[in-house]
Design a protein around this motif. Structure first.
Motif, PDB file in Angstrom:
ATOM      1  N   LEU A  52       0.838  -1.213   0.000  1.00  0.00           N
ATOM      2  CA  LEU A  52       0.000   0.000   0.000  1.00  0.00           C
ATOM      3  C   LEU A  52       0.866   1.253   0.000  1.00  0.00           C
ATOM      4  O   LEU A  52       0.360   2.357   0.140  1.00  0.00           O
ATOM      5  CB  LEU A  52      -0.925  -0.020   1.228  1.00  0.00           C
ATOM      6  CG  LEU A  52      -1.897  -1.214   1.279  1.00  0.00           C
ATOM      7  CD1 LEU A  52      -2.662  -1.236   2.606  1.00  0.00           C
ATOM      8  CD2 LEU A  52      -2.875  -1.157   0.107  1.00  0.00           C
ATOM      9  N   LEU A  81       3.296   5.922  12.307  1.00  0.00           N
ATOM     10  CA  LEU A  81       3.061   6.128  13.744  1.00  0.00           C
ATOM     11  C   LEU A  81       3.792   7.367  14.259  1.00  0.00           C
ATOM     12  O   LEU A  81       3.283   8.083  15.122  1.00  0.00           O
ATOM     13  CB  LEU A  81       3.485   4.898  14.551  1.00  0.00           C
ATOM     14  CG  LEU A  81       2.823   3.564  14.170  1.00  0.00           C
ATOM     15  CD1 LEU A  81       3.109   2.511  15.226  1.00  0.00           C
ATOM     16  CD2 LEU A  81       1.339   3.698  13.935  1.00  0.00           C
ATOM     17  N   ILE A 108      10.876   1.506  14.048  1.00  0.00           N
ATOM     18  CA  ILE A 108       9.586   0.863  13.752  1.00  0.00           C
ATOM     19  C   ILE A 108       8.515   1.936  13.560  1.00  0.00           C
ATOM     20  O   ILE A 108       7.724   1.874  12.621  1.00  0.00           O
ATOM     21  CB  ILE A 108       9.160  -0.079  14.909  1.00  0.00           C
ATOM     22  CG1 ILE A 108      10.200  -1.168  15.136  1.00  0.00           C
ATOM     23  CG2 ILE A 108       7.760  -0.646  14.685  1.00  0.00           C
ATOM     24  CD1 ILE A 108      10.074  -2.388  14.310  1.00  0.00           C
ATOM     25  N   LEU A 216      -8.495  -1.690   5.200  1.00  0.00           N
ATOM     26  CA  LEU A 216      -8.829  -0.620   6.149  1.00  0.00           C
ATOM     27  C   LEU A 216      -8.301   0.691   5.556  1.00  0.00           C
ATOM     28  O   LEU A 216      -7.110   0.789   5.229  1.00  0.00           O
ATOM     29  CB  LEU A 216      -8.161  -0.907   7.499  1.00  0.00           C
ATOM     30  CG  LEU A 216      -8.321   0.141   8.580  1.00  0.00           C
ATOM     31  CD1 LEU A 216      -9.771   0.275   9.012  1.00  0.00           C
ATOM     32  CD2 LEU A 216      -7.448  -0.202   9.777  1.00  0.00           C
ATOM     33  N   TRP A 247       6.285  -4.670  23.666  1.00  0.00           N
ATOM     34  CA  TRP A 247       4.860  -4.357  23.823  1.00  0.00           C
ATOM     35  C   TRP A 247       4.566  -4.090  25.295  1.00  0.00           C
ATOM     36  O   TRP A 247       5.272  -4.603  26.175  1.00  0.00           O
ATOM     37  CB  TRP A 247       4.002  -5.525  23.341  1.00  0.00           C
ATOM     38  CG  TRP A 247       3.933  -5.635  21.860  1.00  0.00           C
ATOM     39  CD1 TRP A 247       2.904  -5.257  21.057  1.00  0.00           C
ATOM     40  CD2 TRP A 247       4.938  -6.158  20.985  1.00  0.00           C
ATOM     41  NE1 TRP A 247       3.215  -5.500  19.743  1.00  0.00           N
ATOM     42  CE2 TRP A 247       4.464  -6.057  19.675  1.00  0.00           C
ATOM     43  CE3 TRP A 247       6.211  -6.700  21.183  1.00  0.00           C
ATOM     44  CZ2 TRP A 247       5.195  -6.471  18.571  1.00  0.00           C
ATOM     45  CZ3 TRP A 247       6.937  -7.104  20.081  1.00  0.00           C
ATOM     46  CH2 TRP A 247       6.431  -6.987  18.800  1.00  0.00           C
TER      47      TRP A 247
END
Ligand SMILES: Cc1cc2nc3c(=O)[nH]c(=O)nc-3n(C[C@H](O)[C@H](O)[C@H](O)COP(=O)(O)OP(=O)(O)OC[C@H]3O[C@@H](n4cnc5c(N)ncnc54)[C@H](O)[C@@H]3O)c2cc1C
Length: 343
Positions: A52, A81, A108, A216, A247
């Motif tokens: 994408l 992000l 990231i 999405l 995480w």
């Protein structure tokens, strides 16, 4: 990794026909920070990867439109992000910007996209091990149920697979009442973000309810829903073992509006990393709705949030952490000085 054919379409209309109607043969690529890990580990072996990264326009933009007491914010699924964490358009939404700024590390965050973050696959070590045939890979057993489950779900009732949903952006967006826009072969549809998620139990399911040939496109929040003159409050709090590149163990996000009395209305509390889906906690919201925010009501919201928790053999510690995360998110949203930081 297995060889695949790579497409980089310039529009959504060009991307859609490239996707299979079954999970497996084709994969979308946002920033690739999850997908490429999985392909290198032979956990995903697509024949076709549809990137994408060639899409422009609204897919890569954060837009703010006036129209209610709060502007309506639309974030394209291709926005990185880092750009969410640093956007001035999102200054009224610290729950989201703080969560985006804490994901992984700068490398990231610079690559990862909103769409990829919301649709990333779980990090269960049994699922990620190419040699383990767990439920989500067509096997008969969830190995975490009786195995190494210290980072797994504590809301386990009715869940044969006890992964946690790994997205740190989903809980704040759910607390903010975000709506997801999706395109597929049958056209467009919208879903409240909490309804995007499901607890998968077999290899033909994902952690979300998108069809394999759907994309999405964006999430939208803000706008109407907050009375004129009200103040909008929101915050996210993560309990982390490491400051970076991992995480959260648990996460809580809180959003509400208030008048000058400070009494919260329209409270939404979302929990992350404690269940196979992000959880909208109605009991925690009820514990706060219409009550002045104090240490006692924040504590009560934390207690209410863990009602129904059934931890596994090695993760009972997450129950207490969830209580603390909710309490601290509530106090942060209310602007209470965070006494838990030293100095
Ligand atoms: C060390 C480390 C620490 C991390 N810590 C955190 C953390 O604290 N919190 C957190 O949330 N994440 C964390 N992550 C995960 C990271 O945030 C995700 O890898 C990243 O957000 C995925 O985004 P991406 O665009 O690279 O996704 P990709 O790898 O491109 O895609 C991920 C999945 O989403 C699908 N997808 C991508 N875009 C779309 C779309 N528009 N529509 C439908 N499906 C789509 C892809 O097909 C793929 O299956 C961490 C990762 C690492 C390596």
């Amino acid at each position: 990794m297995k060889n695949f054919t790579y497409h980089r379409p310039a529009t959504l209309q060009m991307a859609l026909p490239l996707l299979s109607d079954k999970w497996g043969p084709t994969e979308l690529l946002g920033g690739g920070t999850d997908l490429l890990d999985r392909t290198k580990d032979y956990v995903s072996q697509p024949d076709v990867v549809v990137s994408l990264t060639g899409l422009g326009g609204a897919f890569r933009e954060i837009q703010s439109a006036a129209g209610g007491p709060l502007p309506t914010i639309t974030i394209g699924a291709g926005v990185h992000l880092t750009d969410i964490a640093e956007s001035r358009l999102l200054a009224a939404y610290p729950a989201l910007t703080a969560a985006a700024g804490q994901v992984a590390g700068p490398q990231i965050r610079n690559m990862a996209t909103l769409g990829g973050n919301l649709c990333q696959r779980n990090r269960c070590w049994y699922f990620r091990d190419e040699h383990v045939n767990c439920l989500l890979k067509g096997g008969r057993k969830c190995f975490a149920q009786e195995g190494e489950n210290q980072y797994h779900a504590i809301f386990t009732q009715g869940h044969p697979c006890v992964i946690v949903n790994p997205s740190s952006l989903a809980p704040p967006l759910i607390a903010l009442g975000a709506v997801a826009k999706i395109v597929g072969p049958k056209g467009e549809r919208e879903l409240p973000l909490e309804k995007l998620y499901q607890a998968p139990v077999k290899d033909t399911q994902r952690e979300h309810v998108l069809a394999p040939n759907e994309i999405l496109v964006s999430v939208r929040f803000g706008g109407a829903g907050v009375p004129g003159g009200a103040m909008y409050r929101n915050a996210s709090y993560e309990v982390r073992q490491k400051e970076t590149s991992d995480w959260p163990l648990v996460q809580a996000a809180v959003a509400y509006h208030t008048d000058r009395t400070g009494v919260p209305k329209g409270v939404r509390v979302a929990l992350g990393h404690v269940a196979p889906t992000p959880l909208l906690s109605e009991s925690a919201a009820k514990a706060l709705e219409g009550k002045p925010i104090t240490e006692a009501t924040a504590t009560a919201a934390g207690e209410a949030a863990v009602e129904g928790a059934r931890p596994l053999s090695q993760n009972e510690y997450k129950v207490q952490q969830t209580k603390v995360a909710v309490k601290r998110a509530v106090l942060l949203a209310a602007g209470v000085k965070p006494y838990w930081f030293a100095g």
